[in-house]
Design a protein around this motif. Sequence first.
Motif, mmCIF file in Angstrom:
data_model
loop_
_atom_site.group_PDB
_atom_site.id
_atom_site.type_symbol
_atom_site.label_atom_id
_atom_site.label_comp_id
_atom_site.label_asym_id
_atom_site.label_seq_id
_atom_site.Cartn_x
_atom_site.Cartn_y
_atom_site.Cartn_z
ATOM 1 N N GLU A 16 -20.053 29.753 32.690
ATOM 2 C CA GLU A 16 -20.628 28.690 31.862
ATOM 3 C C GLU A 16 -19.682 28.320 30.722
ATOM 4 O O GLU A 16 -19.466 27.142 30.429
ATOM 5 N N ILE A 17 -19.117 29.325 30.087
ATOM 6 C CA ILE A 17 -18.166 29.074 28.993
ATOM 7 C C ILE A 17 -16.962 28.295 29.499
ATOM 8 O O ILE A 17 -16.508 27.340 28.857
ATOM 9 N N LYS A 18 -16.432 28.669 30.644
ATOM 10 C CA LYS A 18 -15.271 27.971 31.207
ATOM 11 C C LYS A 18 -15.613 26.515 31.518
ATOM 12 O O LYS A 18 -14.811 25.608 31.264
ATOM 13 N N LYS A 19 -16.811 26.282 32.066
ATOM 14 C CA LYS A 19 -17.248 24.917 32.374
ATOM 15 C C LYS A 19 -17.368 24.094 31.091
ATOM 16 O O LYS A 19 -16.898 22.950 31.024
ATOM 17 N N LEU A 20 -17.978 24.676 30.068
ATOM 18 C CA LEU A 20 -18.140 23.970 28.798
ATOM 19 C C LEU A 20 -16.799 23.702 28.133
ATOM 20 O O LEU A 20 -16.561 22.609 27.602
ATOM 21 N N ARG A 21 -15.903 24.672 28.173
ATOM 22 C CA ARG A 21 -14.568 24.466 27.587
ATOM 23 C C ARG A 21 -13.826 23.345 28.311
ATOM 24 O O ARG A 21 -13.147 22.534 27.666
ATOM 25 N N ALA A 22 -13.941 23.291 29.623
ATOM 26 C CA ALA A 22 -13.278 22.219 30.376
ATOM 27 C C ALA A 22 -13.829 20.857 29.963
ATOM 28 O O ALA A 22 -13.072 19.891 29.789
ATOM 29 N N GLY A 23 -15.146 20.767 29.785
ATOM 30 C CA GLY A 23 -15.757 19.515 29.353
ATOM 31 C C GLY A 23 -15.320 19.110 27.961
ATOM 32 O O GLY A 23 -15.042 17.935 27.696
ATOM 33 N N ILE A 24 -15.248 20.082 27.061
ATOM 34 C CA ILE A 24 -14.797 19.796 25.694
ATOM 35 C C ILE A 24 -13.339 19.354 25.710
ATOM 36 O O ILE A 24 -12.954 18.411 25.017
ATOM 37 N N ARG A 25 -12.507 20.007 26.523
ATOM 38 C CA ARG A 25 -11.092 19.605 26.606
ATOM 39 C C ARG A 25 -10.945 18.195 27.167
ATOM 40 O O ARG A 25 -10.116 17.420 26.676
ATOM 41 N N ASP A 26 -11.731 17.857 28.177
ATOM 42 C CA ASP A 26 -11.681 16.492 28.718
ATOM 43 C C ASP A 26 -12.002 15.477 27.626
ATOM 44 O O ASP A 26 -11.347 14.454 27.496
ATOM 45 N N HIS A 27 -13.022 15.770 26.837
ATOM 46 C CA HIS A 27 -13.409 14.871 25.751
ATOM 47 C C HIS A 27 -12.326 14.833 24.670
ATOM 48 O O HIS A 27 -11.916 13.766 24.221
ATOM 49 N N ARG A 28 -11.845 15.994 24.286
ATOM 50 C CA ARG A 28 -10.809 16.088 23.251
ATOM 51 C C ARG A 28 -9.530 15.361 23.656
ATOM 52 O O ARG A 28 -8.878 14.733 22.835
ATOM 53 N N ASP A 29 -9.185 15.438 24.923
ATOM 54 C CA ASP A 29 -7.919 14.886 25.389
ATOM 55 C C ASP A 29 -8.005 13.405 25.723
ATOM 56 O O ASP A 29 -7.029 12.827 26.206
ATOM 57 N N SER A 30 -9.141 12.781 25.452
ATOM 58 C CA SER A 30 -9.242 11.337 25.623
ATOM 59 C C SER A 30 -8.234 10.682 24.691
ATOM 60 O O SER A 30 -8.017 11.117 23.570
ATOM 61 N N THR A 31 -7.632 9.615 25.177
ATOM 62 C CA THR A 31 -6.620 8.943 24.377
ATOM 63 C C THR A 31 -6.630 7.457 24.691
ATOM 64 O O THR A 31 -7.322 7.021 25.612
ATOM 65 N N GLY A 32 -5.883 6.703 23.941
ATOM 66 C CA GLY A 32 -5.826 5.269 24.176
ATOM 67 C C GLY A 32 -7.204 4.641 24.114
ATOM 68 O O GLY A 32 -8.035 4.992 23.280
ATOM 69 N N HIS A 33 -7.469 3.701 25.003
ATOM 70 C CA HIS A 33 -8.752 2.997 25.000
ATOM 71 C C HIS A 33 -9.922 3.892 25.408
ATOM 72 O O HIS A 33 -11.069 3.571 25.111
ATOM 73 N N ASP A 34 -9.641 5.027 26.045
ATOM 74 C CA ASP A 34 -10.724 5.936 26.418
ATOM 75 C C ASP A 34 -11.433 6.506 25.195
ATOM 76 O O ASP A 34 -12.556 6.992 25.294
ATOM 77 N N LEU A 35 -10.787 6.437 24.023
ATOM 78 C CA LEU A 35 -11.435 6.907 22.797
ATOM 79 C C LEU A 35 -12.653 6.062 22.440
ATOM 80 O O LEU A 35 -13.514 6.495 21.687
ATOM 81 N N CYS A 36 -12.713 4.842 22.950
ATOM 82 C CA CYS A 36 -13.785 3.916 22.584
ATOM 83 C C CYS A 36 -15.072 4.131 23.376
ATOM 84 O O CYS A 36 -16.081 3.508 23.065
ATOM 85 N N TRP A 37 -15.042 4.956 24.389
ATOM 86 C CA TRP A 37 -16.184 5.073 25.295
ATOM 87 C C TRP A 37 -17.003 6.308 24.999
ATOM 88 O O TRP A 37 -16.482 7.325 24.567
#
Length: 90
Positions: A16-37
């Motif tokens: 569960e922790i690994k799944k949550l960390r992956a989701g947080i990293r995906d969100h954190r690593d958003s860049t460019g126009h993806d920051l707007c969504w």
Amino acid sequence: MDDDLDSMTREALIDEIKKLRAGIRDHRDSTGHDLCWHHPALWSLLPEKTPPSLEVPEWPQFMRGCIKYRQSLDEQCPDAIRIAKEFGDA
């Protein structure tokens, strides 16, 4: 709300922790126009599957919020690379 964690094994908690960390990293690593969504994939990591109840601002308020958000990036990430790429460009 998080009672499901009490019955999980150590291995299940680690998964569960690994799944949550992956989701947080995906969100954190958003860049460019993806920051707007908004990121419903992040919300889907929660065990409760309730549809979000969104409130969408009218355009003038929304655009003021976008400008404030972009200004906050200047303050919080002054050394970030600036791009001229338009939304939708490959």
